[in-house]
Scaffold this motif. Sequence first.
Motif, short mmCIF file in Angstrom:
data_model
loop_
_atom_site.label_atom_id
_atom_site.label_comp_id
_atom_site.label_asym_id
_atom_site.label_seq_id
_atom_site.Cartn_x
_atom_site.Cartn_y
_atom_site.Cartn_z
N TYR A 213 0.77 -1.27 -0.08
CA TYR A 213 -0.06 -0.01 -0.06
C TYR A 213 0.98 1.24 -0.04
N ILE A 214 0.34 2.29 -0.22
CA ILE A 214 1.01 3.90 -0.22
C ILE A 214 0.45 4.24 1.18
N ASP A 215 1.40 4.63 1.83
CA ASP A 215 1.38 5.10 3.49
C ASP A 215 0.41 6.06 3.27
N ASP A 216 0.28 7.34 2.64
CA ASP A 216 -0.29 8.54 2.77
C ASP A 216 -1.64 8.46 2.02
N ILE A 217 -1.76 7.54 1.13
CA ILE A 217 -3.02 7.33 0.63
C ILE A 217 -4.09 6.42 1.25
N VAL A 218 -3.79 5.47 1.69
CA VAL A 218 -4.53 4.26 2.35
C VAL A 218 -5.33 4.79 3.30
N ASP A 219 -6.41 4.20 3.51
CA ASP A 219 -7.50 4.40 4.88
C ASP A 219 -6.81 3.74 5.91
N ARG A 220 -6.57 4.27 6.93
CA ARG A 220 -5.85 3.66 8.07
C ARG A 220 -6.72 2.64 8.83
N ASP A 221 -8.19 2.92 8.86
CA ASP A 221 -9.13 1.96 9.46
C ASP A 221 -8.92 0.58 8.65
N VAL A 222 -9.03 0.79 7.36
CA VAL A 222 -8.98 -0.49 6.33
C VAL A 222 -7.73 -1.14 6.53
N LEU A 223 -6.73 -0.34 6.73
CA LEU A 223 -5.22 -1.12 6.82
C LEU A 223 -5.20 -2.06 8.15
N ASN A 224 -5.62 -1.16 9.26
CA ASN A 224 -5.62 -2.05 10.74
C ASN A 224 -6.65 -3.09 10.71
N GLU A 225 -7.77 -3.03 9.88
CA GLU A 225 -8.67 -4.11 9.85
C GLU A 225 -8.02 -5.30 9.08
N VAL A 226 -7.36 -5.24 8.12
CA VAL A 226 -6.69 -6.00 7.36
C VAL A 226 -5.49 -6.67 8.07
N LYS A 227 -5.07 -6.02 8.67
CA LYS A 227 -3.79 -6.39 9.61
C LYS A 227 -4.41 -7.47 10.87
N ALA A 270 -3.09 -0.13 -9.85
CA ALA A 270 -4.01 1.09 -10.03
C ALA A 270 -4.94 0.84 -8.65
N ALA A 271 -4.98 -0.32 -8.02
CA ALA A 271 -5.75 -0.36 -6.63
C ALA A 271 -4.89 0.33 -5.69
N ILE A 272 -3.65 0.20 -5.82
CA ILE A 272 -2.56 0.79 -4.59
C ILE A 272 -2.79 2.32 -4.78
N TYR A 273 -2.82 2.90 -6.12
CA TYR A 273 -2.91 4.54 -6.28
C TYR A 273 -4.21 4.98 -5.67
N GLU A 274 -5.43 4.02 -5.62
CA GLU A 274 -6.67 4.52 -5.32
C GLU A 274 -6.56 4.47 -3.73
N GLY A 275 -5.82 3.88 -3.25
CA GLY A 275 -5.64 3.71 -1.67
C GLY A 275 -6.15 2.38 -0.96
N ARG A 503 -9.72 10.80 -6.19
CA ARG A 503 -9.51 9.27 -5.64
C ARG A 503 -11.04 8.95 -5.33
N PRO A 504 -11.22 7.53 -5.37
CA PRO A 504 -12.56 6.94 -4.86
C PRO A 504 -12.67 6.72 -3.34
N ILE A 505 -13.40 6.28 -2.96
CA ILE A 505 -13.83 6.27 -1.61
C ILE A 505 -12.82 5.43 -0.66
N PHE A 506 -12.12 4.81 -1.51
CA PHE A 506 -11.13 3.90 -0.67
C PHE A 506 -10.13 4.58 -0.12
N ALA A 507 -9.47 5.81 -0.59
CA ALA A 507 -8.29 6.60 -0.25
C ALA A 507 -8.59 7.45 1.10
N SER A 508 -7.57 7.83 1.76
CA SER A 508 -7.64 8.75 2.93
C SER A 508 -8.29 10.02 2.48
N THR A 509 -8.96 10.54 3.46
CA THR A 509 -9.74 11.73 3.40
C THR A 509 -9.17 12.84 3.29
N TYR A 510 -7.29 13.02 3.39
CA TYR A 510 -6.63 13.75 3.19
C TYR A 510 -5.91 13.75 1.75
#
Length: 530
Positions: A213-227, A270-275, A503-510
């Motif tokens: 994943y890309i650290d500043d694009i990924v949604d932290r809630d999704v990432l923590n849920e996956v881990k 492409a999915a990584i760039y979407e967050g 970016r679509p809904i998957f990305a971080s709000t920032y």
Amino acid sequence: MGFIEIIKHRRERKRSYQQKETKTFVEAQDKIFPSIDENIKYVKELLVDNDDIVIRRFFAGNVKCATIFVDGLVNREIIDRDVIKHLMVEIQLFKEEISQKDAYSKILNTLLATSDIKEVTSFKDAILDLLCGETLLFVDGTDRIIRVSTRSFPNRGIQQPISENAVRGPRDSFNEVVRFSTALIRRRVRDTRLRIKNMKVGRRSQTDIYLVYIDDIVDRDVLNEVKQRLSKIDIDAVIEAGMIEQLIEDDIFCLFPTIQHTERVDTAVAAIYEGRVVILCDNTNTALIVPATLMTLIQHAEDYYERWHIATVIRILRVIAALIAMTLQGFYISISSFTPSMIPPDLGLFIAATREGVPIPVFVEALFLEFMLELLREAGLRLPGPIGQTIGIVGGLIIGQAAVQAGIISPIMVILVATTAIASFAIPAYNFSISLRLLKFIYIVVCAALGLYGFILLSLIILSNLVKLKSFGVPILSPFVSFEIMDYKDTVVRLPTRYLWARPIFASTYQKIRMMYERNTLPSSAGDSK
């Protein structure tokens, strides 16, 4: 001896046998012995009866050393040239004699000519590295081990994707060697914020899993849920990524997939760039992508390589194909069997004429043809490529034509079955296509029992389940239920690329903005000649 006594005796004998067998195995420990002979003896006890374990003893000057590796998983040239040769020959260049005390540091910092080495202080970690294809270097008189990177797995190379062909776009796909897969992603994502995190899943297999994943694009809630879901997996072995998919999916009883999988590198990038988060599993040529929505399962990477008019038309065709593959048979059965008055008179007379003399009802007719089609499809997959295609085409033609000529199947039903089969092939995501094929049988049964009311009722039940279904916290029907207006630009209708700036809904709000576009305007006299 009675029956109960016999059962007790067998249980006690089995228990004692299991206890006896358990005691014969040696568990890996953390402690490393200072003596090289004790370490080698311990490795032999731990990996008993393994003829592919190669142990090479030698002297580096007056210091005893040994290398241990698994034959077939290493590059022997690196071991012979850069490890053993350097320690046995290059050490002669030192004028002073190397003492036992500083031998380890001299070997580690001066004599080894490999780029990737590491100190290991735990025998358990060292054994795991050994079984992963690394080489262990033991130096007498120290309680540490030098791990030398010498992995060289058998592989089939980078090939074209098999299940996701495209007319336009890159032709490379993921590989069973996970390091090749990460390298293919690194080649496309030259960003310092790209993260490739390693996890090991499986008590016995210790399979390498990588979160990308890309650290500043990924949604932290999704990432923590996956881990969190991956950390809860407690299983002996993970052989393929499909096992991970089944262990971390949101709803195990839902027929619709909540995780997207792909063998195309450009789709994963492409999915990584979407967050989104990409999960790579060793020994698997398929990547898992989370979260997933119905729109991502219908879309294809090629949609973004063509102009927006073409991509929009193709997406509309796919949506229509998904509905046809799921509902066409059930709708026909409900109309023809319960409410034939809804059919136009001319069409109704034609259908009645084609069914004249057919001895079985429409419901049985549809089930028989669909069953034969699925049987031919499965048989074609298990046979060699050219033979499988021939069996699928010839078998379908022969069975369909023979059944119509025999008068047990109507021609209109053959047309409908062929239409649903072709429509299911138009769906890019294979797991989504299978779900539609299973729902097709449910529609046939329900519509045969309840008619048009059953068709409407089942459609409402499926829609209500989809509304509440989520993929790692993201609604599966996004953006239609999440009311993200910006995401409507890239759904069934794909607007021109210059308008897809968010970016679509998957990305971080920032990190919603991904493109700044300014239309270049030329003065009206720019094309005038002087």
